[in-house]
Design a protein around this motif. Structure first.
Motif, PDB file in Angstrom:
ATOM      1  N   ALA A 284       0.867  -1.273  -0.019  1.00  0.00           N
ATOM      2  CA  ALA A 284      -0.074   0.040  -0.021  1.00  0.00           C
ATOM      3  C   ALA A 284       0.940   1.241   0.045  1.00  0.00           C
ATOM      4  N   ALA A 285       1.995   1.185   0.809  1.00  0.00           N
ATOM      5  CA  ALA A 285       2.783   2.395   0.708  1.00  0.00           C
ATOM      6  C   ALA A 285       3.542   2.645  -0.681  1.00  0.00           C
ATOM      7  N   GLN A 286       3.860   1.535  -1.204  1.00  0.00           N
ATOM      8  CA  GLN A 286       4.735   1.605  -2.240  1.00  0.00           C
ATOM      9  C   GLN A 286       3.689   2.313  -3.507  1.00  0.00           C
ATOM     10  N   THR A 287       2.673   1.649  -3.444  1.00  0.00           N
ATOM     11  CA  THR A 287       1.504   2.166  -4.529  1.00  0.00           C
ATOM     12  C   THR A 287       1.148   3.600  -4.404  1.00  0.00           C
ATOM     13  N   GLU A 288       1.050   4.183  -3.062  1.00  0.00           N
ATOM     14  CA  GLU A 288       0.658   5.388  -2.794  1.00  0.00           C
ATOM     15  C   GLU A 288       1.979   6.332  -3.250  1.00  0.00           C
ATOM     16  N   MET A 289       3.311   5.947  -3.027  1.00  0.00           N
ATOM     17  CA  MET A 289       4.219   6.484  -3.284  1.00  0.00           C
ATOM     18  C   MET A 289       4.704   6.766  -4.980  1.00  0.00           C
ATOM     19  N   TYR A 290       4.317   5.616  -5.587  1.00  0.00           N
ATOM     20  CA  TYR A 290       4.432   5.640  -7.130  1.00  0.00           C
ATOM     21  C   TYR A 290       3.360   6.954  -7.559  1.00  0.00           C
ATOM     22  N   SER A 291       2.096   6.659  -7.037  1.00  0.00           N
ATOM     23  CA  SER A 291       1.144   7.516  -7.404  1.00  0.00           C
ATOM     24  C   SER A 291       1.353   9.146  -7.330  1.00  0.00           C
ATOM     25  N   ARG A 292       2.162   9.460  -6.341  1.00  0.00           N
ATOM     26  CA  ARG A 292       2.709  10.794  -5.997  1.00  0.00           C
ATOM     27  C   ARG A 292       4.152  10.985  -6.852  1.00  0.00           C
ATOM     28  N   GLY A 293       4.628  10.019  -7.767  1.00  0.00           N
ATOM     29  CA  GLY A 293       5.611  10.336  -8.416  1.00  0.00           C
ATOM     30  C   GLY A 293       7.029  10.454  -7.370  1.00  0.00           C
ATOM     31  N   LEU A 294       6.869   9.776  -6.399  1.00  0.00           N
ATOM     32  CA  LEU A 294       8.048   9.551  -5.375  1.00  0.00           C
ATOM     33  C   LEU A 294       8.841   8.369  -5.341  1.00  0.00           C
ATOM     34  N   HIS A 295       9.872   8.083  -4.903  1.00  0.00           N
ATOM     35  CA  HIS A 295      10.674   6.767  -4.973  1.00  0.00           C
ATOM     36  C   HIS A 295      11.351   6.664  -3.375  1.00  0.00           C
ATOM     37  N   THR A 296      10.768   5.697  -2.741  1.00  0.00           N
ATOM     38  CA  THR A 296      11.515   5.167  -1.493  1.00  0.00           C
ATOM     39  C   THR A 296      11.709   3.702  -1.437  1.00  0.00           C
ATOM     40  N   MET A 297      12.652   3.505  -0.619  1.00  0.00           N
ATOM     41  CA  MET A 297      13.227   2.073  -0.583  1.00  0.00           C
ATOM     42  C   MET A 297      12.094   1.348   0.456  1.00  0.00           C
ATOM     43  N   PHE A 298      11.366   0.213   0.274  1.00  0.00           N
ATOM     44  CA  PHE A 298      10.679  -0.341   1.491  1.00  0.00           C
ATOM     45  C   PHE A 298      11.140  -1.929   1.561  1.00  0.00           C
ATOM     46  N   ILE A 299      11.463  -2.021   2.749  1.00  0.00           N
ATOM     47  CA  ILE A 299      12.205  -3.549   2.980  1.00  0.00           C
ATOM     48  C   ILE A 299      10.930  -4.015   4.060  1.00  0.00           C
ATOM     49  N   LYS A 300      10.803  -5.427   3.969  1.00  0.00           N
ATOM     50  CA  LYS A 300      10.059  -6.362   4.548  1.00  0.00           C
ATOM     51  C   LYS A 300      10.845  -6.916   5.756  1.00  0.00           C
ATOM     52  N   GLN A 301      10.682  -6.384   7.094  1.00  0.00           N
ATOM     53  CA  GLN A 301      11.736  -7.062   8.055  1.00  0.00           C
ATOM     54  C   GLN A 301      10.826  -6.840   9.387  1.00  0.00           C
ATOM     55  N   ASP A 302      11.257  -7.981  10.247  1.00  0.00           N
ATOM     56  CA  ASP A 302      10.600  -7.613  11.740  1.00  0.00           C
ATOM     57  C   ASP A 302      11.771  -6.504  12.191  1.00  0.00           C
ATOM     58  N   MET A 303      11.124  -5.619  13.001  1.00  0.00           N
ATOM     59  CA  MET A 303      12.010  -4.577  13.574  1.00  0.00           C
ATOM     60  C   MET A 303      12.952  -5.061  14.732  1.00  0.00           C
TER      61      MET A 303
END
Length: 251
Positions: free
Chosen positions: A75-94
């Protein structure tokens, strides 16, 4: 069911009252007041659907978002792309945070650390943040207070509505160690007008202030300030959320 898989579809709608823009402004002001005028590479730990990552990216900050939920990250990646932004998202247990290098600032927002219900797991998480935070870097996090768990959440129930879904949030009585068990029943409208139900269960634990202070000190941090919610004053006796600002010390 994976953590927050159903909630992820409606998380941004159910949390509109969070006021991400206003809280991001507050977080950046906390950074400025503690010597971090322009964060360069920021870790958004337990970023969820990316509300803070998005706001920070729009302000020109490079962000690495980490979360355990694939659905939240999608969901975060989809919204980021819709705004023309680019961010690295990583799946991890904190608790097992493992980055490719260091960051100069880190945040962990919306009581995410309260989701760690054992003191050992909390200590491991803060140690991992310390490992990947540059000396002099700032770590800001907020937590629910013991007052909130015992006097507000304990035994309470809330209902959130948005187009196509209803969420019923039920809390158990608060235990002696500050833990509240939480059940989310999400009712999603289907094509035939009926509703399907999914349930997600998790727990949150509120810790005493001294627990955070001791863990931060043991993990190489100096506590620079503890504030009430969206405030630059010390938390009051009936504070429901408080913010910690800590600096990573040089080894």
């Amino acid at each position: 069911m994976r953590p927050y898989s159903a909630l992820a579809r409606y998380y941004s709608k159910f949390t509109e009252n969070v006021e991400y823009k206003k809280r991001t402004d507050y977080i950046l002001e906390l950074m400025r007041r503690h010597g971090c005028n322009e964060p360069q590479l920021l870790l958004d730990l337990a970023c969820g659907a990316g509300g803070f990552s998005l706001e920070l990216a729009e302000r020109g900050v490079d962000v690495i978002g980490v979360d355990i939920s694939e659905e939240m990250l999608a969901a975060a990646q989809t919204e980021m792309y819709s705004r023309g932004l680019h961010t690295m998202f990583i799946k991890q247990d904190m608790r097992e945070l493992d980055l490719y290098g260091t960051v100069d600032t880190a945040i962990c927002m919306l009581d995410s650390l309260n989701h760690i219900t054992d003191i050992g797991g909390l200590k491991r998480t803060i140690e991992r943040v310390s490992l990947f935070l540059e000396p002099g870097g700032i770590f800001i996090f907020d937590v629910n207070t013991l007052y909130k768990h015992r006097e507000v959440l304990s035994g309470s129930c809330y209902v959130y509505e948005c187009d196509g879904a209803v969420c019923v949030w039920s809390n158990s009585e608060c235990s002696s160690d500050g833990t509240v068990n939480i059940s989310l029943d999400i009712f999603e409208e289907t094509a035939n007008g009926l509703y399907s139900r999914s349930t997600e269960n998790f727990s949150e634990r509120a810790y005493d202030v001294t627990a955070f202070q001791e863990i931060l000190a043991d993990s190489g941090f100096k506590v620079c300030g503890i504030y009430g919610d969206m405030s630059f004053d010390k938390p009051c006796a009936v504070e429901e959320r408080m913010y910690f600002v800590a600096e990573r010390l040089s080894q």
